[in-house]
Design an enzyme around this catalytic site. Structure first.
Site, mmCIF file in Angstrom:
data_model
loop_
_atom_site.group_PDB
_atom_site.id
_atom_site.type_symbol
_atom_site.label_atom_id
_atom_site.label_comp_id
_atom_site.label_asym_id
_atom_site.label_seq_id
_atom_site.Cartn_x
_atom_site.Cartn_y
_atom_site.Cartn_z
ATOM 1 N N ARG A 241 -11.912 -37.219 -20.857
ATOM 2 C CA ARG A 241 -11.151 -38.320 -21.428
ATOM 3 C C ARG A 241 -11.529 -39.567 -20.635
ATOM 4 O O ARG A 241 -11.853 -39.488 -19.442
ATOM 5 C CB ARG A 241 -9.646 -38.079 -21.319
ATOM 6 C CG ARG A 241 -9.145 -36.811 -22.007
ATOM 7 C CD ARG A 241 -7.651 -36.625 -21.751
ATOM 8 N NE ARG A 241 -7.121 -35.448 -22.430
ATOM 9 C CZ ARG A 241 -7.004 -34.246 -21.860
ATOM 10 N NH1 ARG A 241 -7.389 -34.077 -20.599
ATOM 11 N NH2 ARG A 241 -6.522 -33.225 -22.535
ATOM 12 N N LYS B 66 -4.227 -34.600 -18.096
ATOM 13 C CA LYS B 66 -2.840 -34.822 -18.503
ATOM 14 C C LYS B 66 -1.893 -33.952 -17.684
ATOM 15 O O LYS B 66 -2.216 -32.819 -17.344
ATOM 16 C CB LYS B 66 -2.684 -34.502 -19.995
ATOM 17 C CG LYS B 66 -3.346 -35.521 -20.916
ATOM 18 C CD LYS B 66 -3.038 -35.210 -22.365
ATOM 19 C CE LYS B 66 -3.611 -36.277 -23.296
ATOM 20 N NZ LYS B 66 -3.311 -35.995 -24.713
ATOM 21 N N HIS C 17 -13.834 -41.673 -26.715
ATOM 22 C CA HIS C 17 -13.333 -40.338 -27.043
ATOM 23 C C HIS C 17 -14.288 -39.597 -27.986
ATOM 24 O O HIS C 17 -14.261 -38.364 -28.055
ATOM 25 C CB HIS C 17 -11.936 -40.436 -27.662
ATOM 26 C CG HIS C 17 -11.033 -39.301 -27.265
ATOM 27 N ND1 HIS C 17 -10.613 -39.105 -25.962
ATOM 28 C CD2 HIS C 17 -10.484 -38.288 -27.992
ATOM 29 C CE1 HIS C 17 -9.834 -38.039 -25.914
ATOM 30 N NE2 HIS C 17 -9.757 -37.529 -27.124
ATOM 31 N N ARG D 284 -16.361 -37.269 -26.085
ATOM 32 C CA ARG D 284 -15.623 -36.028 -25.771
ATOM 33 C C ARG D 284 -15.639 -35.096 -26.984
ATOM 34 O O ARG D 284 -15.856 -33.884 -26.860
ATOM 35 C CB ARG D 284 -14.189 -36.373 -25.375
ATOM 36 C CG ARG D 284 -13.266 -35.163 -25.129
ATOM 37 C CD ARG D 284 -11.949 -35.679 -24.561
ATOM 38 N NE ARG D 284 -10.861 -34.724 -24.630
ATOM 39 C CZ ARG D 284 -10.594 -33.809 -23.711
ATOM 40 N NH1 ARG D 284 -11.374 -33.707 -22.650
ATOM 41 N NH2 ARG D 284 -9.560 -33.000 -23.838
ATOM 42 N N HIS E 173 -7.441 -28.402 -22.344
ATOM 43 C CA HIS E 173 -6.391 -28.255 -23.345
ATOM 44 C C HIS E 173 -5.392 -27.182 -22.901
ATOM 45 O O HIS E 173 -5.802 -26.073 -22.547
ATOM 46 C CB HIS E 173 -6.974 -27.845 -24.703
ATOM 47 C CG HIS E 173 -7.670 -28.958 -25.408
ATOM 48 N ND1 HIS E 173 -8.589 -28.759 -26.419
ATOM 49 C CD2 HIS E 173 -7.582 -30.314 -25.269
ATOM 50 C CE1 HIS E 173 -9.025 -29.916 -26.855
ATOM 51 N NE2 HIS E 173 -8.434 -30.870 -26.173
ATOM 52 N N TYR F 62 -12.029 -28.190 -33.415
ATOM 53 C CA TYR F 62 -13.486 -28.335 -33.376
ATOM 54 C C TYR F 62 -14.202 -27.208 -34.102
ATOM 55 O O TYR F 62 -15.371 -27.343 -34.447
ATOM 56 C CB TYR F 62 -13.961 -28.426 -31.925
ATOM 57 C CG TYR F 62 -13.424 -29.650 -31.233
ATOM 58 C CD1 TYR F 62 -13.915 -30.913 -31.536
ATOM 59 C CD2 TYR F 62 -12.395 -29.547 -30.310
ATOM 60 C CE1 TYR F 62 -13.404 -32.043 -30.921
ATOM 61 C CE2 TYR F 62 -11.883 -30.676 -29.687
ATOM 62 C CZ TYR F 62 -12.384 -31.918 -30.003
ATOM 63 O OH TYR F 62 -11.864 -33.031 -29.397
#
Length: 322
Positions: free
Chosen positions: A162, A186, A256, A259, A282, A291
């Site tokens: 990110r 995150k 992004h 990514r 994730h 994806y």
């Protein structure tokens, strides 16, 4: 119906409970400031809706939540925004039952609108190569900003970062000898990601220039602005815009997308969903599964163009004008 005094006390208590929940999200779940602002807006809407009914949040029932959803829909919000509001409310009540002794969660069973998840925009391997290989090596080696930008964009694509993770990296987070980097994502979760050969080469070139921008500053940041300070997310976006405009790609590219390109290209080549999930950071594999749809689109195009019986004729009864 509560008296005015009781209503004020209930409103104050409800707002205190919401504030405590937001503090919980910030301190314990370590959500980003932008995410916290979204939660705050969502819960404020529910607060106002229940206050208009003369109720505290603790006393709200399923019909009150349904009425609030109707009000949301009248604001012409997108299905995704309505669904996010309901999710925020549901999370608050789950917390309030445990923390404040609320008796029920009026959001249980409340269904939001179906949200069609849009596929992320990405780049083909050829487009990535055109973007990253578009500058002459001697130009990059002789220009500090080009060397920095090239290293940043190679790293974004090489490791699926990110942009906030990129700008948050420190000098000590990169290990070129091992070909890996430590990333804080995150929720302040740390993961180690591989760094490819081309990215390592670009970063090595940038590091030979980094000291010239550092000057007298002692910032630990890996990527620096021309003033020797940690580079901002917005600066990376602007530099990528400039880089793209000179690449001849003919399309807009945001950080992004690199990514997304990393994830889709890794899945196309390996098919290892779990590994890609780990590298992307994730928490839930369903986030990574988006994806697989991109990969299916790629496979479907190959099938349509290559298989001798892929293009089926129209069903019997169809006419040219039907």
């Amino acid at each position: 119906m509560m008296s005015d005094t009781d209503n004020k006390e209930a409103t104050t208590l409800s707002r205190q409970h919401v504030a405590a929940y937001l503090q919980h999200l910030a301190a314990e779940r370590r959500l980003s400031p932008n995410t916290l602002e979204s939660y705050q807006r969502d819960l404020l809407f529910l607060l106002q809706a229940t206050e208009e009914c003369g109720k505290a949040l603790a006393d709200a029932v399923a019909s009150d939540v349904r009425d609030a959803i109707v009000k949301l829909r009248k604001k012409s919000l997108s299905p995704a925004s309505v669904a996010r509001h309901i999710s925020s409310w549901r999370g608050f009540y789950s917390y309030a039952i445990q923390r404040f002794g609320y008796l029920n969660n009026p959001c249980v069973g409340q269904k939001g609108p179906k949200v069609k998840r849009a596929l992320p925009k990405t780049l083909s391997p050829d487009s990535c190569a055109q973007l990253l290989d578009g500058k002459k090596e001697q130009d990059i080696d002789s220009n500090v900003l080009l060397a920095r930008d090239h290293a940043m964009f190679e790293l974004l694509y090489s490791s699926g970062l990110r942009v906030s993770e990129l700008t948050g990296m420190d000098f000590i987070d990169i290990d070129l000898k091992a070909g890996e980097a430590r990333v804080t994502g995150k929720g302040s979760k740390t993961r180690v990601v591989p760094v490819g050969r081309q990215a390592c080469k670009a970063i090595k070139t940038w590091l030979s220039w980094r000291q010239t921008l550092l000057g007298g500053n002692d910032t630990p940041a890996l990527f620096l602005s021309s003033w020797g300070r940690r580079l901002s997310v917005r600066s990376v976006q602007m530099r990528l815009d400039h880089w793209v405009s000179q690449s001849g790609l003919g399309q807009s590219v945001h950080p992004h997308m690199l990514r997304h390109a990393f994830a889709s290209h890794m899945l196309q080549s390996s098919g290892d969903l779990r590994a890609v999930q780990e590298m992307l950071g994730h928490a839930n594999i369903t986030t990574t599964q988006i994806y697989t749809h991109l990969d299916w689109q790629h496979l479907a195009k190959v099938y349509d163009s290559a298989h001798p019986r892929a293009r089926r004729s129209k069903p019997v009864g169809d006419t040219e004008n039907s």
